[in-house]
Scaffold this active site. Structure first.
Site, PDB file in Angstrom:
ATOM      1  N   LYS A 110      12.778  15.368 -17.556  1.00  0.00           N
ATOM      2  CA  LYS A 110      13.026  14.207 -16.685  1.00  0.00           C
ATOM      3  C   LYS A 110      11.744  13.423 -16.405  1.00  0.00           C
ATOM      4  O   LYS A 110      11.781  12.218 -16.197  1.00  0.00           O
ATOM      5  CB  LYS A 110      13.739  14.640 -15.404  1.00  0.00           C
ATOM      6  CG  LYS A 110      15.144  15.184 -15.703  1.00  0.00           C
ATOM      7  CD  LYS A 110      16.220  14.738 -14.760  1.00  0.00           C
ATOM      8  CE  LYS A 110      17.567  14.920 -15.443  1.00  0.00           C
ATOM      9  NZ  LYS A 110      18.666  15.316 -14.615  1.00  0.00           N
ATOM     10  N   LYS A 192      21.207  17.378 -25.327  1.00  0.00           N
ATOM     11  CA  LYS A 192      22.326  17.742 -24.461  1.00  0.00           C
ATOM     12  C   LYS A 192      23.095  16.494 -24.006  1.00  0.00           C
ATOM     13  O   LYS A 192      22.491  15.449 -23.765  1.00  0.00           O
ATOM     14  CB  LYS A 192      21.704  18.467 -23.263  1.00  0.00           C
ATOM     15  CG  LYS A 192      22.549  18.641 -22.053  1.00  0.00           C
ATOM     16  CD  LYS A 192      21.724  19.308 -20.948  1.00  0.00           C
ATOM     17  CE  LYS A 192      21.399  18.333 -19.838  1.00  0.00           C
ATOM     18  NZ  LYS A 192      22.259  18.407 -18.674  1.00  0.00           N
ATOM     19  N   LYS A 195      24.776  12.830 -18.131  1.00  0.00           N
ATOM     20  CA  LYS A 195      25.388  11.734 -17.365  1.00  0.00           C
ATOM     21  C   LYS A 195      24.502  10.494 -17.288  1.00  0.00           C
ATOM     22  O   LYS A 195      25.000   9.395 -17.124  1.00  0.00           O
ATOM     23  CB  LYS A 195      25.596  12.171 -15.906  1.00  0.00           C
ATOM     24  CG  LYS A 195      26.698  13.119 -15.665  1.00  0.00           C
ATOM     25  CD  LYS A 195      26.887  13.213 -14.163  1.00  0.00           C
ATOM     26  CE  LYS A 195      26.697  14.610 -13.666  1.00  0.00           C
ATOM     27  NZ  LYS A 195      25.390  14.892 -13.104  1.00  0.00           N
TER      28      LYS A 195
HETATM   29  N1  AQP Z   1      25.809  19.039 -21.903  1.00  0.00           N
HETATM   30  C1  AQP Z   1      26.213  20.011 -21.108  1.00  0.00           C
HETATM   31  N2  AQP Z   1      26.898  21.074 -21.588  1.00  0.00           N
HETATM   32  C2  AQP Z   1      27.307  22.077 -20.771  1.00  0.00           C
HETATM   33  N3  AQP Z   1      27.084  22.070 -19.422  1.00  0.00           N
HETATM   34  C3  AQP Z   1      26.414  21.028 -18.894  1.00  0.00           C
HETATM   35  N4  AQP Z   1      26.042  20.717 -17.635  1.00  0.00           N
HETATM   36  C4  AQP Z   1      25.379  19.549 -17.648  1.00  0.00           C
HETATM   37  N5  AQP Z   1      25.319  19.052 -18.897  1.00  0.00           N
HETATM   38  C5  AQP Z   1      25.949  19.952 -19.703  1.00  0.00           C
HETATM   39  C6  AQP Z   1      26.336  21.513 -16.455  1.00  0.00           C
HETATM   40  O1  AQP Z   1      27.061  20.685 -15.558  1.00  0.00           O
HETATM   41  C7  AQP Z   1      26.711  21.032 -14.213  1.00  0.00           C
HETATM   42  C8  AQP Z   1      26.394  19.807 -13.410  1.00  0.00           C
HETATM   43  O2  AQP Z   1      25.228  19.173 -13.862  1.00  0.00           O
HETATM   44  P1  AQP Z   1      24.309  18.343 -12.842  1.00  0.00           P
HETATM   45  O3  AQP Z   1      25.039  17.230 -12.262  1.00  0.00           O
HETATM   46  O4  AQP Z   1      23.674  19.282 -11.889  1.00  0.00           O
HETATM   47  O5  AQP Z   1      23.190  17.741 -13.688  1.00  0.00           O
HETATM   48  P2  AQP Z   1      22.598  18.136 -15.035  1.00  0.00           P
HETATM   49  O6  AQP Z   1      22.622  19.595 -15.299  1.00  0.00           O
HETATM   50  O7  AQP Z   1      21.239  17.519 -15.113  1.00  0.00           O
HETATM   51  O8  AQP Z   1      23.699  17.427 -15.944  1.00  0.00           O
HETATM   52  P3  AQP Z   1      23.698  16.028 -16.604  1.00  0.00           P
HETATM   53  O9  AQP Z   1      25.088  15.735 -16.990  1.00  0.00           O
HETATM   54  O10 AQP Z   1      22.684  16.008 -17.685  1.00  0.00           O
HETATM   55  O11 AQP Z   1      23.305  15.021 -15.471  1.00  0.00           O
HETATM   56  P4  AQP Z   1      22.003  14.130 -15.322  1.00  0.00           P
HETATM   57  O12 AQP Z   1      22.062  13.165 -16.463  1.00  0.00           O
HETATM   58  O13 AQP Z   1      22.172  13.506 -13.983  1.00  0.00           O
HETATM   59  O14 AQP Z   1      20.817  15.015 -15.404  1.00  0.00           O
HETATM   60  C9  AQP Z   1      25.579  22.035 -14.306  1.00  0.00           C
HETATM   61  O15 AQP Z   1      26.104  23.338 -14.133  1.00  0.00           O
HETATM   62  C10 AQP Z   1      25.061  21.879 -15.699  1.00  0.00           C
HETATM   63  O16 AQP Z   1      24.501  23.071 -16.206  1.00  0.00           O
END
Ligand code: AQP
Length: 325
Positions: A110, A192, A195
Site C-alpha cells: 500500500k 490479488k 477493491k
Molecule cells: N483477492 C482476494 N482473495 C481472497 N480473499 C480476499 N480478501 C481480500 N481480497 C481477497 C479477504 O477479504 C476480507 C476483507 O478484505 P478487507 O476489506 O479487509 O481489505 P483487503 O484485505 O485489503 O481486501 P481488498 O479487497 O484488497 O481491499 P482494499 O483494496 O481496500 O485493500 C479479508 O479477509 C481479506 O483477506
C-alpha cells in the site's frame, strides 16, 4: 468458538472477498458466536472521500445482510462506534516493535500504491487489527491469505501481553479456505483481486449481469489454447477455473475435462453465466434492503450494544492489569 472478521468500506465487496472470507463466515455463524464488523477506522489509512464514507459504510452493512449474514445469529456493527478498538490499539502499540510493522507485506504494497499518503495509520494498521481481534477474546479469524501475516502478529502481541500482564488473551488462529484464499485480479492474474483497483479487475457482488459478462469476457488469459490449471504457465486460466470450481463445487479436474476441446471464449462464456446466476439472489436481496432504512438502523443499534458490552468488559480487565485504573 468466538469468531471475528471484518471488511473495510473501501470500494465494492467483490467475489475475492466473498470466496476468501465471507463464504466461511456464513458457515461459521451457524455453530459459533460470531462478530462481524465494518472496519471503517482501517479505511481511513488510504485516500477516501468523507462525503461518501457514511454511504459506503451503510452499503457494506446491506451487503453483509444481502449475502446471508444473520443479525439474529451474529453481532454486526461498525468499528468506529466502539471506542475501545482505538483504546486497546494504543496499549498494544506500546508492545509492538516498529520493525515488525515495517516488514508487513500489506504495508509495503500500500505504501507503493499510495506513495503520497504513507501515513502512520497505514503502518499501524496491523496493531488496530490486533485490537479488533483481541478486544473480543476471539478464538479464530476467517480471512483471505493476504491477512494471515496480520493474524500472526496478533498472536505475537497476545503472547507478549499475557507474559507481561498475566494471562488475558487467547492466541487467535486464522481460518483460511482450503482453496480460494487468494483470488486474483481479472486484468492482472499475478496480482490479488482488490477493491481499490480498477473496477474491470474485480467482480462486485452486485454487478449487473451485463457488467459481469463484459468483465469476464475481457479478462486476461494466457498464451496457448489449452484450458488447464497451471499457476505458473497459466495464471489467468487457473484463476478463472478456481472461481468456477468454487462457485459450482465442481473439482478443477472435472472442469478441465468439460472444457477439454473448447477455447478460452467458451470457458469465459460459461463462467460468466455461472457467476451471474450465483450472484442473482444477492442482487435481489440488496435491492430490497436499500429501501429498508429502519431495519438496517435497528441491526446496527443492536449490534453496537452487544459489541459494546463485550468490549467494555475486556477493556476494564486490560486497564486493571496494565495499572491504568
Ligand atoms: N483477492 C482476494 N482473495 C481472497 N480473499 C480476499 N480478501 C481480500 N481480497 C481477497 C479477504 O477479504 C476480507 C476483507 O478484505 P478487507 O476489506 O479487509 O481489505 P483487503 O484485505 O485489503 O481486501 P481488498 O479487497 O484488497 O481491499 P482494499 O483494496 O481496500 O485493500 C479479508 O479477509 C481479506 O483477506
Amino acid at each position: 468458538m468466538r469468531i471475528l472478521s471484518g471488511i473495510q468500506p473501501t470500494g465494492d465487496i467483490h467475489i475475492g472477498n466473498y470466496l476468501g472470507a465471507i463464504k466461511q463466515w456464513l458457515l461459521l455463524q451457524e455453530k459459533n458466536e460470531c462478530v462481524f464488523f465494518i472496519a471503517d477506522l482501517h479505511s481511513l489509512t488510504v485516500p477516501f472521500d468523507p462525503k461518501i464514507l457514511q454511504k459506503s459504510i451503510t452499503e457494506k452493512i446491506i451487503s453483509y445482510i444481502a449475502v446471508g449474514l444473520d443479525p439474529e445469529k451474529s453481532i454486526i456493527f461498525v468499528q468506529s462506534q466502539i471506542k475501545e478498538h482505538a483504546e486497546l490499539a494504543w496499549i498494544l502499540n506500546t508492545l509492538c516493535p516498529v520493525g515488525e510493522l515495517e516488514r508487513m507485506t500489506q504495508y509495503k504494497e500500500k505504501s507503493k500504491k499510495f506513495k503520497d499518503n504513507i501515513n502512520a495509520g497505514l503502518l499501524d494498521y496491523p496493531v488496530l487489527m490486533a485490537a479488533d481481534i483481541l478486544l473480543y477474546k476471539t478464538d479464530a479469524v476467517p480471512v483471505g491469505k493476504d491477512q494471515t501475516q496480520h493474524v500472526e502478529l496478533t498472536r505475537t502481541l497476545a503472547k507478549k501481553f499475557n507474559q507481561k500482564f498475566g494471562k488475558t488473551f487467547v492466541e487467535p488462529k486464522a481460518i483460511l479456505p482450503k482453496f480460494g484464499s487468494k483470488i486474483m485480479s481479472l486484468t492482472n492474474p499475478k496480482k490479488k483481486m482488490s477493491k481499490t483497483d480498477n473496477p474491470q479487475s474485480y467482480i462486485s457482488l452486485f454487478d449487473t449481469p451485463e457488467n459481469i459478462q463484459k468483465k469476464i469476457m475481457a479478462s486476461t488469459t494466457d498464451s496457448g489454447k489449452q484450458i488447464k490449471y497451471d499457476l505458473t504457465k497459466k495464471p489467468g486460466v487457473s484463476n478463472l477455473l478456481t472461481i468456477y470450481s468454487l462457485l459450482t463445487d465442481k473439482p478443477i479436474k472435472e472442469l478441465e475435462k468439460k472444457f477439454k476441446d473448447k477455447g478460452y471464449a467458451d470457458l469465459k462464456k460459461s463462467l460468466a453465466k455461472t457467476v451471474i446466476e450465483f450472484l442473482e439472489p444477492f442482487r435481489k436481496k440488496q435491492k430490497e434492503l436499500v429501501t429498508r432504512d429502519v431495519y438496517i438502523k435497528e441491526i446496527l443499534s443492536r449490534g453496537k450494544n452487544r459489541a459494546q458490552t463485550i468490549a467494555q468488559t475486556t477493556m476494564q480487565e486490560i486497564k486493571e492489569k496494565v495499572g491504568l485504573v
